[in-house]
Motif scaffolding. Structure first.
Motif, PDB file in Angstrom:
ATOM      1  N   ILE A 194       0.595   0.872 -11.837  1.00  0.00           N
ATOM      2  CA  ILE A 194       1.144   0.827 -10.485  1.00  0.00           C
ATOM      3  C   ILE A 194       1.709  -0.561 -10.193  1.00  0.00           C
ATOM      4  CG2 ILE A 194       0.623   1.065  -8.022  1.00  0.00           C
ATOM      5  CD1 ILE A 194      -1.706   2.945  -8.874  1.00  0.00           C
ATOM      6  N   ALA A 195       0.947  -1.586 -10.541  1.00  0.00           N
ATOM      7  CA  ALA A 195       1.368  -2.971 -10.285  1.00  0.00           C
ATOM      8  C   ALA A 195       2.675  -3.290 -10.993  1.00  0.00           C
ATOM      9  CB  ALA A 195       0.269  -3.935 -10.719  1.00  0.00           C
ATOM     10  N   GLU A 196       2.784  -2.886 -12.255  1.00  0.00           N
ATOM     11  CA  GLU A 196       4.000  -3.169 -13.015  1.00  0.00           C
ATOM     12  C   GLU A 196       5.190  -2.382 -12.480  1.00  0.00           C
ATOM     13  OE1 GLU A 196       3.094  -2.452 -17.131  1.00  0.00           O
ATOM     14  OE2 GLU A 196       1.811  -4.228 -17.260  1.00  0.00           O
ATOM     15  N   SER A 197       4.978  -1.126 -12.181  1.00  0.00           N
ATOM     16  CA  SER A 197       6.063  -0.267 -11.724  1.00  0.00           C
ATOM     17  C   SER A 197       6.622  -0.712 -10.372  1.00  0.00           C
ATOM     18  CB  SER A 197       5.574   1.177 -11.637  1.00  0.00           C
ATOM     19  OG  SER A 197       6.579   2.000 -11.128  1.00  0.00           O
ATOM     20  N   GLN A 198       5.738  -1.143  -9.471  1.00  0.00           N
ATOM     21  CA  GLN A 198       6.160  -1.506  -8.116  1.00  0.00           C
ATOM     22  C   GLN A 198       6.258  -3.017  -7.902  1.00  0.00           C
ATOM     23  OE1 GLN A 198       7.274   0.516  -5.814  1.00  0.00           O
ATOM     24  NE2 GLN A 198       6.906   2.357  -7.024  1.00  0.00           N
ATOM     25  N   HIS A 199       6.003  -3.804  -8.943  1.00  0.00           N
ATOM     26  CA  HIS A 199       6.096  -5.277  -8.866  1.00  0.00           C
ATOM     27  C   HIS A 199       5.168  -5.843  -7.785  1.00  0.00           C
ATOM     28  CE1 HIS A 199       9.476  -4.828 -11.564  1.00  0.00           C
ATOM     29  NE2 HIS A 199      10.035  -3.994 -10.690  1.00  0.00           N
ATOM     30  N   ILE A 200       3.905  -5.429  -7.873  1.00  0.00           N
ATOM     31  CA  ILE A 200       2.874  -5.875  -6.938  1.00  0.00           C
ATOM     32  C   ILE A 200       1.864  -6.696  -7.728  1.00  0.00           C
ATOM     33  CG2 ILE A 200       1.077  -5.133  -5.318  1.00  0.00           C
ATOM     34  CD1 ILE A 200       2.569  -2.436  -5.090  1.00  0.00           C
ATOM     35  N   PRO A 201       1.464  -7.881  -7.229  1.00  0.00           N
ATOM     36  CA  PRO A 201       0.429  -8.650  -7.929  1.00  0.00           C
ATOM     37  C   PRO A 201      -0.838  -7.798  -8.120  1.00  0.00           C
ATOM     38  CG  PRO A 201       1.406  -9.948  -6.168  1.00  0.00           C
ATOM     39  CD  PRO A 201       1.940  -8.559  -6.025  1.00  0.00           C
ATOM     40  N   MET A 202      -1.356  -7.762  -9.350  1.00  0.00           N
ATOM     41  CA  MET A 202      -2.431  -6.834  -9.688  1.00  0.00           C
ATOM     42  C   MET A 202      -3.712  -7.100  -8.895  1.00  0.00           C
ATOM     43  SD  MET A 202      -3.247  -5.152 -13.297  1.00  0.00           S
ATOM     44  CE  MET A 202      -4.570  -6.029 -14.056  1.00  0.00           C
ATOM     45  N   GLN A 203      -4.096  -8.351  -8.707  1.00  0.00           N
ATOM     46  CA  GLN A 203      -5.326  -8.626  -7.959  1.00  0.00           C
ATOM     47  C   GLN A 203      -5.194  -8.179  -6.496  1.00  0.00           C
ATOM     48  OE1 GLN A 203      -6.213 -12.798  -8.730  1.00  0.00           O
ATOM     49  NE2 GLN A 203      -7.951 -12.119  -9.967  1.00  0.00           N
ATOM     50  N   GLY A 227       0.820  -1.208   0.000  1.00  0.00           N
ATOM     51  CA  GLY A 227       0.000   0.000   0.000  1.00  0.00           C
ATOM     52  C   GLY A 227       0.853   1.256   0.000  1.00  0.00           C
ATOM     53  N   LEU A 228       1.898   1.252   0.802  1.00  0.00           N
ATOM     54  CA  LEU A 228       2.804   2.406   0.828  1.00  0.00           C
ATOM     55  C   LEU A 228       3.555   2.550  -0.496  1.00  0.00           C
ATOM     56  CD1 LEU A 228       4.068   2.127   4.493  1.00  0.00           C
ATOM     57  CD2 LEU A 228       2.847   4.077   3.505  1.00  0.00           C
ATOM     58  N   LEU A 229       3.933   1.429  -1.114  1.00  0.00           N
ATOM     59  CA  LEU A 229       4.595   1.493  -2.424  1.00  0.00           C
ATOM     60  C   LEU A 229       3.645   2.070  -3.482  1.00  0.00           C
ATOM     61  CD1 LEU A 229       6.524  -1.913  -2.564  1.00  0.00           C
ATOM     62  CD2 LEU A 229       7.492   0.382  -2.289  1.00  0.00           C
ATOM     63  N   ALA A 230       2.385   1.641  -3.450  1.00  0.00           N
ATOM     64  CA  ALA A 230       1.400   2.150  -4.417  1.00  0.00           C
ATOM     65  C   ALA A 230       1.174   3.648  -4.217  1.00  0.00           C
ATOM     66  CB  ALA A 230       0.079   1.387  -4.269  1.00  0.00           C
ATOM     67  N   LEU A 231       1.067   4.066  -2.966  1.00  0.00           N
ATOM     68  CA  LEU A 231       0.880   5.494  -2.696  1.00  0.00           C
ATOM     69  C   LEU A 231       2.112   6.295  -3.117  1.00  0.00           C
ATOM     70  CD1 LEU A 231      -0.970   5.314   0.726  1.00  0.00           C
ATOM     71  CD2 LEU A 231      -1.928   5.988  -1.482  1.00  0.00           C
ATOM     72  N   ALA A 232       3.294   5.723  -2.956  1.00  0.00           N
ATOM     73  CA  ALA A 232       4.515   6.402  -3.400  1.00  0.00           C
ATOM     74  C   ALA A 232       4.476   6.621  -4.914  1.00  0.00           C
ATOM     75  CB  ALA A 232       5.745   5.594  -3.008  1.00  0.00           C
ATOM     76  N   GLU A 233       3.936   5.674  -5.622  1.00  0.00           N
ATOM     77  CA  GLU A 233       3.793   5.817  -7.076  1.00  0.00           C
ATOM     78  C   GLU A 233       2.824   6.957  -7.404  1.00  0.00           C
ATOM     79  OE1 GLU A 233       5.159   4.674 -10.731  1.00  0.00           O
ATOM     80  OE2 GLU A 233       5.758   3.796  -8.833  1.00  0.00           O
ATOM     81  N   LEU A 234       1.760   7.073  -6.621  1.00  0.00           N
ATOM     82  CA  LEU A 234       0.796   8.160  -6.837  1.00  0.00           C
ATOM     83  C   LEU A 234       1.387   9.517  -6.450  1.00  0.00           C
ATOM     84  CD1 LEU A 234      -2.542   6.526  -5.611  1.00  0.00           C
ATOM     85  CD2 LEU A 234      -1.629   6.673  -7.940  1.00  0.00           C
ATOM     86  N   VAL A 235       2.274   9.528  -5.464  1.00  0.00           N
ATOM     87  CA  VAL A 235       2.943  10.781  -5.079  1.00  0.00           C
ATOM     88  C   VAL A 235       3.740  11.315  -6.257  1.00  0.00           C
ATOM     89  CG1 VAL A 235       4.779  11.765  -3.635  1.00  0.00           C
ATOM     90  CG2 VAL A 235       3.027  10.315  -2.602  1.00  0.00           C
ATOM     91  N   ALA A 236       4.416  10.417  -6.965  1.00  0.00           N
ATOM     92  CA  ALA A 236       5.240  10.832  -8.103  1.00  0.00           C
ATOM     93  C   ALA A 236       4.399  11.510  -9.184  1.00  0.00           C
ATOM     94  CB  ALA A 236       5.972   9.623  -8.685  1.00  0.00           C
ATOM     95  N   ASN A 237       3.127  11.165  -9.272  1.00  0.00           N
ATOM     96  CA  ASN A 237       2.242  11.741 -10.284  1.00  0.00           C
ATOM     97  C   ASN A 237       1.288  12.794  -9.731  1.00  0.00           C
ATOM     98  OD1 ASN A 237       2.590  10.239 -12.984  1.00  0.00           O
ATOM     99  ND2 ASN A 237       2.702   8.647 -11.428  1.00  0.00           N
ATOM    100  N   TYR A 238       1.403  13.096  -8.436  1.00  0.00           N
ATOM    101  CA  TYR A 238       0.469  14.011  -7.794  1.00  0.00           C
ATOM    102  C   TYR A 238       0.536  15.413  -8.393  1.00  0.00           C
ATOM    103  CZ  TYR A 238      -1.905  16.749  -4.224  1.00  0.00           C
ATOM    104  OH  TYR A 238      -2.751  17.609  -3.586  1.00  0.00           O
ATOM    105  N   ARG A 239       1.712  15.938  -8.581  1.00  0.00           N
ATOM    106  CA  ARG A 239       1.866  17.299  -9.126  1.00  0.00           C
ATOM    107  C   ARG A 239       1.342  17.405 -10.553  1.00  0.00           C
ATOM    108  NH1 ARG A 239       2.266  18.575  -4.385  1.00  0.00           N
ATOM    109  NH2 ARG A 239       4.208  18.504  -3.255  1.00  0.00           N
TER     110      ARG A 239
END
Length: 144
Positions: free
Chosen positions: A32-41, A10-22
């Motif tokens: 997000i799943a591909e960038s952070q290597h998180i299983p999509m489901q 969850g923190l990794l996913a939010l970090a990805e959203l921070v990068a795109n927040y501005r």
């Protein structure tokens, strides 16, 4: 306190959203799943919890996806972990003997544990997503 993969992802996913927040750009689950290597489901389940916790907003459609609901400076790590992991647990008193006072060592251990939890909670409350996502300054190089 132990942070599960749910809290970590969850923190990794939010970090990805921070990068795109501005940029105010919504990110799709797949990105997000591909960038952070998180299983999509699994990420889908996490994002639902983050949405219910008012940490992200979701939009549908071809340009839809997820964006932070608030600025990264206003979202604490404690808030994220409470949404994903539940409340921070205290000392388990189930081992207490019925009708007998607790030994002094046990009472002191409970007091110590409580102070440790309070300190941890304070640090997690003070640390924001913006703090976690700060870019590191490159190391200085000195030439002689």
């Amino acid at each position: 306190m132990k942070i599960s993969s749910k809290g970590h992802y969850g923190l990794l996913a939010l970090a990805e959203l921070v990068a795109n927040y501005r940029l105010r750009r919504a990110m799709q689950l797949r990105e997000i799943a591909e960038s952070q290597h998180i299983p999509m489901q699994y990420l889908g389940q996490i994002m639902i919890l983050l949405k219910r916790g008012d940490l992200v907003n979701a939009t549908r459609g071809p340009t839809g996806g997820y964006v932070l609901a608030r600025s990264p400076e206003s979202i604490s790590v404690k808030e994220v972990l409470q949404v994903l992991e539940g409340p921070i647990e205290g000392f388990d008193m189930s081992a207490r003997r019925a009708g007998q006072p607790l030994p002094i060592v046990t009472r002191r251990l409970i007091e110590t544990w409580s102070r440790g939890l309070q300190a941890m909670e304070m640090i997690l409350e003070e640390t924001t997503l913006a703090d976690l996502c700060k870019t590191e300054a490159p190391p200085l190089m000195y030439y002689i």
